[in-house]
Scaffold this motif. Structure first.
Motif, PDB file in Angstrom:
ATOM      1  N   VAL A   1       0.438   4.283 -41.488  1.00 44.44           N
ATOM      2  CA  VAL A   1       1.123   5.573 -41.409  1.00 44.44           C
ATOM      3  C   VAL A   1       0.231   6.559 -40.479  1.00 44.44           C
ATOM      4  O   VAL A   1       0.705   7.722 -40.078  1.00 44.44           O
ATOM      5  CB  VAL A   1       1.680   6.121 -42.619  1.00 44.44           C
ATOM      6  CG1 VAL A   1       2.500   6.979 -42.568  1.00 44.44           C
ATOM      7  CG2 VAL A   1       2.355   4.967 -43.420  1.00 44.44           C
ATOM      8  N   HIS A   2      -0.884   6.503 -40.451  1.00 47.97           N
ATOM      9  CA  HIS A   2      -1.950   7.410 -39.808  1.00 47.97           C
ATOM     10  C   HIS A   2      -1.831   8.865 -40.096  1.00 47.97           C
ATOM     11  O   HIS A   2      -1.549   9.894 -39.398  1.00 47.97           O
ATOM     12  CB  HIS A   2      -1.366   7.418 -37.935  1.00 47.97           C
ATOM     13  CG  HIS A   2      -1.499   6.117 -37.304  1.00 47.97           C
ATOM     14  ND1 HIS A   2      -2.505   6.080 -36.152  1.00 47.97           N
ATOM     15  CD2 HIS A   2      -1.279   4.905 -37.521  1.00 47.97           C
ATOM     16  CE1 HIS A   2      -2.395   4.993 -35.818  1.00 47.97           C
ATOM     17  NE2 HIS A   2      -1.797   4.206 -36.492  1.00 47.97           N
ATOM     18  N   ARG A   3      -1.728   8.971 -41.551  1.00 51.07           N
ATOM     19  CA  ARG A   3      -1.885  10.061 -42.162  1.00 51.07           C
ATOM     20  C   ARG A   3      -2.305  10.121 -43.624  1.00 51.07           C
ATOM     21  O   ARG A   3      -2.132   8.794 -44.148  1.00 51.07           O
ATOM     22  CB  ARG A   3      -0.483  10.922 -42.682  1.00 51.07           C
ATOM     23  CG  ARG A   3       0.594  10.980 -41.202  1.00 51.07           C
ATOM     24  CD  ARG A   3       1.186  12.159 -41.334  1.00 51.07           C
ATOM     25  NE  ARG A   3       1.009  13.416 -41.540  1.00 51.07           N
ATOM     26  CZ  ARG A   3       0.459  14.302 -40.675  1.00 51.07           C
ATOM     27  NH1 ARG A   3       0.751  13.923 -39.490  1.00 51.07           N
ATOM     28  NH2 ARG A   3      -0.166  15.470 -41.017  1.00 51.07           N
TER      29      ARG A   3
ATOM     30  N   THR B   1      -9.247   3.463 -40.917  1.00 57.66           N
ATOM     31  CA  THR B   1      -8.108   2.613 -40.429  1.00 57.66           C
ATOM     32  C   THR B   1      -7.599   2.826 -39.215  1.00 57.66           C
ATOM     33  O   THR B   1      -7.893   4.180 -38.695  1.00 57.66           O
ATOM     34  CB  THR B   1      -7.031   2.856 -41.751  1.00 57.66           C
ATOM     35  OG1 THR B   1      -6.210   1.769 -41.784  1.00 57.66           O
ATOM     36  CG2 THR B   1      -6.474   4.330 -41.618  1.00 57.66           C
ATOM     37  N   ASP B   2      -6.900   2.055 -38.793  1.00 57.72           N
ATOM     38  CA  ASP B   2      -5.934   2.168 -37.619  1.00 57.72           C
ATOM     39  C   ASP B   2      -6.879   2.677 -36.428  1.00 57.72           C
ATOM     40  O   ASP B   2      -6.582   3.748 -36.020  1.00 57.72           O
ATOM     41  CB  ASP B   2      -4.673   3.119 -37.907  1.00 57.72           C
ATOM     42  CG  ASP B   2      -3.820   2.385 -38.889  1.00 57.72           C
ATOM     43  OD1 ASP B   2      -2.960   1.748 -38.349  1.00 57.72           O
ATOM     44  OD2 ASP B   2      -4.000   2.504 -40.081  1.00 57.72           O
ATOM     45  N   LEU B   3      -7.900   1.797 -36.185  1.00 56.55           N
ATOM     46  CA  LEU B   3      -8.797   2.307 -35.252  1.00 56.55           C
ATOM     47  C   LEU B   3      -7.972   1.963 -33.707  1.00 56.55           C
ATOM     48  O   LEU B   3      -8.292   2.772 -32.872  1.00 56.55           O
ATOM     49  CB  LEU B   3     -10.050   1.107 -35.267  1.00 56.55           C
ATOM     50  CG  LEU B   3     -10.936   1.611 -36.476  1.00 56.55           C
ATOM     51  CD1 LEU B   3     -10.263   0.933 -37.733  1.00 56.55           C
ATOM     52  CD2 LEU B   3     -11.991   0.820 -36.213  1.00 56.55           C
ATOM     53  N   HIS B   4      -7.098   1.190 -33.599  1.00 53.50           N
ATOM     54  CA  HIS B   4      -6.545   0.780 -32.345  1.00 53.50           C
ATOM     55  C   HIS B   4      -7.365   0.762 -31.217  1.00 53.50           C
ATOM     56  O   HIS B   4      -7.226   1.435 -30.046  1.00 53.50           O
ATOM     57  CB  HIS B   4      -5.465   1.917 -32.156  1.00 53.50           C
ATOM     58  CG  HIS B   4      -4.279   1.608 -33.075  1.00 53.50           C
ATOM     59  ND1 HIS B   4      -3.166   1.405 -32.812  1.00 53.50           N
ATOM     60  CD2 HIS B   4      -4.223   2.301 -34.495  1.00 53.50           C
ATOM     61  CE1 HIS B   4      -2.255   1.200 -33.626  1.00 53.50           C
ATOM     62  NE2 HIS B   4      -2.855   1.851 -34.707  1.00 53.50           N
ATOM     63  N   VAL B   5      -8.819   0.157 -31.190  1.00 56.71           N
ATOM     64  CA  VAL B   5      -9.557   0.002 -30.159  1.00 56.71           C
ATOM     65  C   VAL B   5      -9.120  -0.703 -28.960  1.00 56.71           C
ATOM     66  O   VAL B   5      -8.325  -1.808 -29.112  1.00 56.71           O
ATOM     67  CB  VAL B   5     -10.875  -0.783 -30.816  1.00 56.71           C
ATOM     68  CG1 VAL B   5     -11.682  -0.945 -29.700  1.00 56.71           C
ATOM     69  CG2 VAL B   5     -11.389   0.228 -31.715  1.00 56.71           C
TER      70      VAL B   5
HETATM   71 FE   LIG Z   1      -1.705   2.025 -36.588  1.00 58.99          FE
END
Ligand SMILES: [Fe+2]
Length: 268
Positions: free
Chosen positions: A196-198, A7-11
């Motif tokens: 939430v990146h956790r 999740t939340d790869l933010h490529v």
């Molecule tokens: Fe994110």
């Protein structure tokens, strides 16, 4: 049945860094390499939103290139950093199946013994998430038609106040409406989230809300009400959800860093 959640790869586009700091594309490449070393390999990979940094076409093309080594099916939902039209136009259709609700990127599929129902909480141009009545009714119908099939529901924005104040301000609006639907369907094994990146767990609405860490940067752990919005380069990780009929769903967190050689538990 083994399901990997990234999740939340933010490529970013080639040569760029997220926030000028994070080489998120290199992070995803490392995650893919780590995933491919797993034995057994996951049967399915689920990407729970914030696939890109800015929702740009060049970022989705880069994402697709980075995920090309995966031999197993992979599926996506959008997060607040994504753009529906660009995602739809750039990624091959099988990675985000059509047939959900109106213009939303909601979908469902059965994989082995599991059902996956994917929700789209993106509010274009905003950071918070929302599910409208039509999508909640569609979720209710998909759960009602397979009450004995263990189910994973995917949703970028978790419905919980995490205690990290700046993230809670951009959480899912009106979570009670979602909770009312989930509470009617006991086969929902997990509500799998990102945003939430956790790594965070919460028992809610008769299921387990499980937030996975990012494959790139993590949100700083700060439980003070006035904590500033900030991220760290804590160890990225993915989640593995192992389904066995006689046991149920077991979730493992797997750091993406190379674990190094095995050391047998034997007296030297
Ligand atoms: Fe994110």
């Amino acid at each position: 049945m083994l399901v990997a959640q990234l999740t939340d790869l933010h490529v970013v586009a080639p040569g760029r860094r997220a926030y000028g700091v994070v080489d998120s594309a290199a992070c995803l490449a490392a995650a893919v390499r780590r995933l491919l070393t797993l034995d057994p390999r996951p049967d399915l990979v689920l990407l729970t939103g914030d696939l890109t940094y800015d929702g740009a076409e060049s970022e989705y093309r880069h994402l697709h290139d980075l995920l090309r080594p995966l031999p197993m099916p992979w599926r996506v939902i959008p997060g607040n950093h994504d753009r529906r039209a660009t995602l739809r136009a750039t990624l091959p259709a099988q990675h985000c199946p059509a047939g959900g609700v109106a213009d939303r990127l909601a979908w469902y599929e059965d994989h082995g013994p599991l059902r996956v129902v994917a929700l789209d909480s993106l509010v274009e141009g905003e950071s918070h998430g929302q599910l409208d009545a039509a999508q909640l009714a569609w979720l209710d119908a998909r759960l009602s038609e397979a009450p004995r099939r263990p189910t994973l529901v995917l949703l970028h924005h978790p419905p919980l106040p995490t205690g990290i104040a700046h993230m809670d301000r951009i959480g899912l609006r009106d979570p009670a409406a979602l909770g009312a639907v989930l509470g009617r369907h006991s086969q929902v094994e997990r509500l799998l989230c990102g945003h939430v990146h956790r790594a965070i767990l919460w028992r809610w609405a008769g299921t387990l809300v499980s937030v996975a860490p990012s494959t790139a940067h993590q949100v700083a752990l700060d439980l003070r009400p006035d904590g500033p919005a900030a991220f760290t380069l804590e160890a990225p990780a993915m989640h593995l959800h192992l389904w066995r009929g006689e046991v149920g769903m077991v979730t493992h967190e797997v750091p993406i860093a190379d674990p190094g050689p095995l050391h047998p538990f034997a007296d030297g």
